[in-house]
Design a protein around this motif. Sequence first.
Motif, PDB file in Angstrom:
ATOM      1  N   ALA A  90      13.261  12.992  -2.850  1.00 38.16           N
ATOM      2  CA  ALA A  90      13.523  13.929  -1.762  1.00 38.16           C
ATOM      3  C   ALA A  90      12.232  14.548  -1.248  1.00 38.16           C
ATOM      4  CB  ALA A  90      14.479  15.026  -2.242  1.00 38.16           C
ATOM      5  N   ILE A  91      11.295  14.864  -2.142  1.00 34.64           N
ATOM      6  CA  ILE A  91      10.006  15.427  -1.727  1.00 34.64           C
ATOM      7  C   ILE A  91       9.228  14.406  -0.900  1.00 34.64           C
ATOM      8  CG2 ILE A  91       7.781  16.284  -2.562  1.00 34.64           C
ATOM      9  CD1 ILE A  91       9.321  17.355  -5.030  1.00 34.64           C
ATOM     10  N   ARG A 145       6.580   2.131   5.774  1.00 35.20           N
ATOM     11  CA  ARG A 145       7.929   2.001   6.320  1.00 35.20           C
ATOM     12  C   ARG A 145       8.951   2.849   5.564  1.00 35.20           C
ATOM     13  NH1 ARG A 145       8.896  -4.317   6.108  1.00 35.20           N
ATOM     14  NH2 ARG A 145       8.040  -3.878   4.018  1.00 35.20           N
ATOM     15  N   GLY A 146       8.501   3.568   4.542  1.00 33.70           N
ATOM     16  CA  GLY A 146       9.386   4.414   3.756  1.00 33.70           C
ATOM     17  C   GLY A 146      10.068   3.695   2.612  1.00 33.70           C
ATOM     18  N   LYS A 147       9.701   2.458   2.357  1.00 31.68           N
ATOM     19  CA  LYS A 147      10.315   1.695   1.274  1.00 31.68           C
ATOM     20  C   LYS A 147       9.714   2.115  -0.057  1.00 31.68           C
ATOM     21  CE  LYS A 147      11.173  -3.025  -0.346  1.00 31.68           C
ATOM     22  NZ  LYS A 147      10.942  -4.469  -0.100  1.00 31.68           N
ATOM     23  N   PRO A 148      10.558   2.413  -1.076  1.00 26.48           N
ATOM     24  CA  PRO A 148      10.020   2.817  -2.384  1.00 26.48           C
ATOM     25  C   PRO A 148       9.159   1.729  -2.997  1.00 26.48           C
ATOM     26  CG  PRO A 148      12.362   3.340  -2.224  1.00 26.48           C
ATOM     27  CD  PRO A 148      12.022   2.502  -1.022  1.00 26.48           C
ATOM     28  N   VAL A 149       8.001   2.130  -3.502  1.00 30.60           N
ATOM     29  CA  VAL A 149       7.057   1.198  -4.108  1.00 30.60           C
ATOM     30  C   VAL A 149       6.869   1.493  -5.592  1.00 30.60           C
ATOM     31  CG1 VAL A 149       4.683   0.342  -4.060  1.00 30.60           C
ATOM     32  CG2 VAL A 149       5.863   0.872  -1.922  1.00 30.60           C
ATOM     33  N   VAL A 150       6.849   2.781  -5.948  1.00 32.58           N
ATOM     34  CA  VAL A 150       6.618   3.153  -7.340  1.00 32.58           C
ATOM     35  C   VAL A 150       7.481   4.351  -7.713  1.00 32.58           C
ATOM     36  CG1 VAL A 150       4.654   4.617  -6.709  1.00 32.58           C
ATOM     37  CG2 VAL A 150       4.870   3.812  -9.055  1.00 32.58           C
ATOM     38  N   LYS A 180       0.837  -1.194   0.000  1.00 30.65           N
ATOM     39  CA  LYS A 180       0.000   0.000   0.000  1.00 30.65           C
ATOM     40  C   LYS A 180       0.873   1.245   0.000  1.00 30.65           C
ATOM     41  CE  LYS A 180      -3.577   2.416   2.596  1.00 30.65           C
ATOM     42  NZ  LYS A 180      -4.429   2.428   3.813  1.00 30.65           N
ATOM     43  N   ILE A 181       0.578   2.160  -0.891  1.00 28.80           N
ATOM     44  CA  ILE A 181       1.314   3.420  -0.959  1.00 28.80           C
ATOM     45  C   ILE A 181       0.688   4.400   0.027  1.00 28.80           C
ATOM     46  CG2 ILE A 181       1.988   5.343  -2.432  1.00 28.80           C
ATOM     47  CD1 ILE A 181       1.824   3.470  -4.815  1.00 28.80           C
ATOM     48  N   THR A 182       1.491   4.941   0.924  1.00 27.59           N
ATOM     49  CA  THR A 182       0.994   5.900   1.916  1.00 27.59           C
ATOM     50  C   THR A 182       1.490   7.317   1.668  1.00 27.59           C
ATOM     51  OG1 THR A 182       2.853   5.410   3.391  1.00 27.59           O
ATOM     52  CG2 THR A 182       0.845   4.105   3.681  1.00 27.59           C
ATOM     53  N   THR A 183       2.643   7.454   1.005  1.00 32.24           N
ATOM     54  CA  THR A 183       3.237   8.766   0.774  1.00 32.24           C
ATOM     55  C   THR A 183       3.751   8.840  -0.653  1.00 32.24           C
ATOM     56  OG1 THR A 183       3.995   8.766   3.076  1.00 32.24           O
ATOM     57  CG2 THR A 183       4.880  10.468   1.637  1.00 32.24           C
ATOM     58  N   ILE A 184       3.482   9.973  -1.310  1.00 30.11           N
ATOM     59  CA  ILE A 184       3.939  10.178  -2.685  1.00 30.11           C
ATOM     60  C   ILE A 184       4.587  11.548  -2.791  1.00 30.11           C
ATOM     61  CG2 ILE A 184       3.186  10.545  -5.074  1.00 30.11           C
ATOM     62  CD1 ILE A 184       1.139   8.420  -4.750  1.00 30.11           C
ATOM     63  N   VAL A 237      -0.960  10.625   1.395  1.00 31.23           N
ATOM     64  CA  VAL A 237      -0.325  11.933   1.565  1.00 31.23           C
ATOM     65  C   VAL A 237       0.526  12.213   0.341  1.00 31.23           C
ATOM     66  CG1 VAL A 237       1.252  13.309   2.960  1.00 31.23           C
ATOM     67  CG2 VAL A 237      -0.334  11.718   4.070  1.00 31.23           C
ATOM     68  N   ILE A 238       0.297  13.353  -0.279  1.00 34.46           N
ATOM     69  CA  ILE A 238       1.038  13.736  -1.483  1.00 34.46           C
ATOM     70  C   ILE A 238       1.798  15.023  -1.193  1.00 34.46           C
ATOM     71  CG2 ILE A 238       0.867  14.402  -3.907  1.00 34.46           C
ATOM     72  CD1 ILE A 238      -1.691  12.776  -4.084  1.00 34.46           C
TER      73      ILE A 238
END
Length: 343
Positions: free
Chosen positions: A95-96, A23-28, A2-6, A48-49
Motif C-alpha cells: 500500500a505504501i 509499470r507498477g508491477k511487483p518485482v521484490v 529495474k525497481i523504480t519505487t519501493i 523513490v522510497i
Amino acid sequence: MKITTIGIDLAKNVLQIHGADERGKPVVRKQLKRDKVMAFFANMEPCVIGMEACGSAHHWARQLQSLGHEVKLISPQFVKPFVKTNKHDVADAEAICEAVSRPTMRFVPVKNVEQQAMLSLHRAREGFIVDRTATANRIRGLMAEYGLILPQGIGHVRSKVPELIEDATNELPGMFRRLIDQLLNHLRWLDEQIEMIEKEIHAWHRNNVDSQRLEQVPGIGVIIATAMIAMIGDARNFKNGRELAAWIGLVPRQHSTGGKQTLLGISKRGDAYLRKLLIHGARALAYHAGRKANPDHWLNKLINRRNMNVAVVAQANKTTRIVWAMLAHGRDFRPDYASKAPA
C-alpha cells in the motif's frame, strides 16, 4: 526488471520491503532485519522510497537519502485507503508503494537531526509541565481531605503548603507531612528540569536567525518561534500560507455537497502541540487588544461581532500565514505590510 519505487513498512526489528517497476508491477517482496537494510539499498540504483511518517521514519529517510535515494514520507491516514486486504506487513508495504507513486499525494518533509533534537526538548518540556500540574493537583487534593483548601494557582501550592505542614496546630499526622514534603520536593525538581530545558531552547534560539525573525511577530515568543522552525523546516514545502495553516489544523472542516458549501469547526489536523501554542499566543493578543482603546483594530472588530474563541483561532490562522510569508521569502516582520492584489 529495474525497481523504480519501493514501499517500506517500518518496525523495530524487521522491515518489510515491496518494490515495483515503472509499470507498477511487483518485482521484490522481502523482509530485512535492521542491520541488513543499508547494505540492501547501497547495492541498488537510486529510486523513490516511500515510508509512513511514524517512529524512526525521519532517521531512515536521512540514512537512505545519503545513499542517493529519493525518500518520501506519507501520513498513515493517506496510506490506509490503499490497503487491499487485511492488515499485515506485506499488505502495508504494498500500500505504501502504491501511495507514494500517486501524483497528487501529500508528503511529510523529512526533518534533520537538529530539528528533531529541538522537538525532543519541546516534548520533554511539555511532559514535565503536565507532570508538574498533576503533582500540584495531587497535593491540593490530599490537603483538601484534611480540610485545608488552597487558592487556585500553582504558586499558592509552593508558598502555602510548606507553612501548613510546618504548622503544629493542625491535625496532620507525621507520615502525611512527610508525604507532602516529598511531593513538594518532586514539584521543585520538575521546576528545575523545565528551567534547564528552557535554557537550552533559548540558547538555540539565539543562534538561529529564522527563529529570531519570528519572535518579531506579535503573539510569538521564543517557545513558539523555536517550535515553528523545528516543526516546519523549509517553508517552501508549502504552496502558500493557507496550506501551512491547513497543515496545522487551523482551517474549517468541510461537509459540502451539491454545490452547497458547509463549513464546520477547525479540522484539528496536524500537530496538536504547535496548534495549542499558536492559539495561546493568539489569545494573549486578543486579551491585550481588548485592553487597548482601538475599536478600529482588526482583532477588536472581529471580537465585537464573533465569539471570542472564533476570533482567537482566526488570529492564530493569520499569525501562521505571516510566519509562512516571512520564512518562505526571507523577510522581517513589518506591521504596516500589505500584499498587492494580482493585476
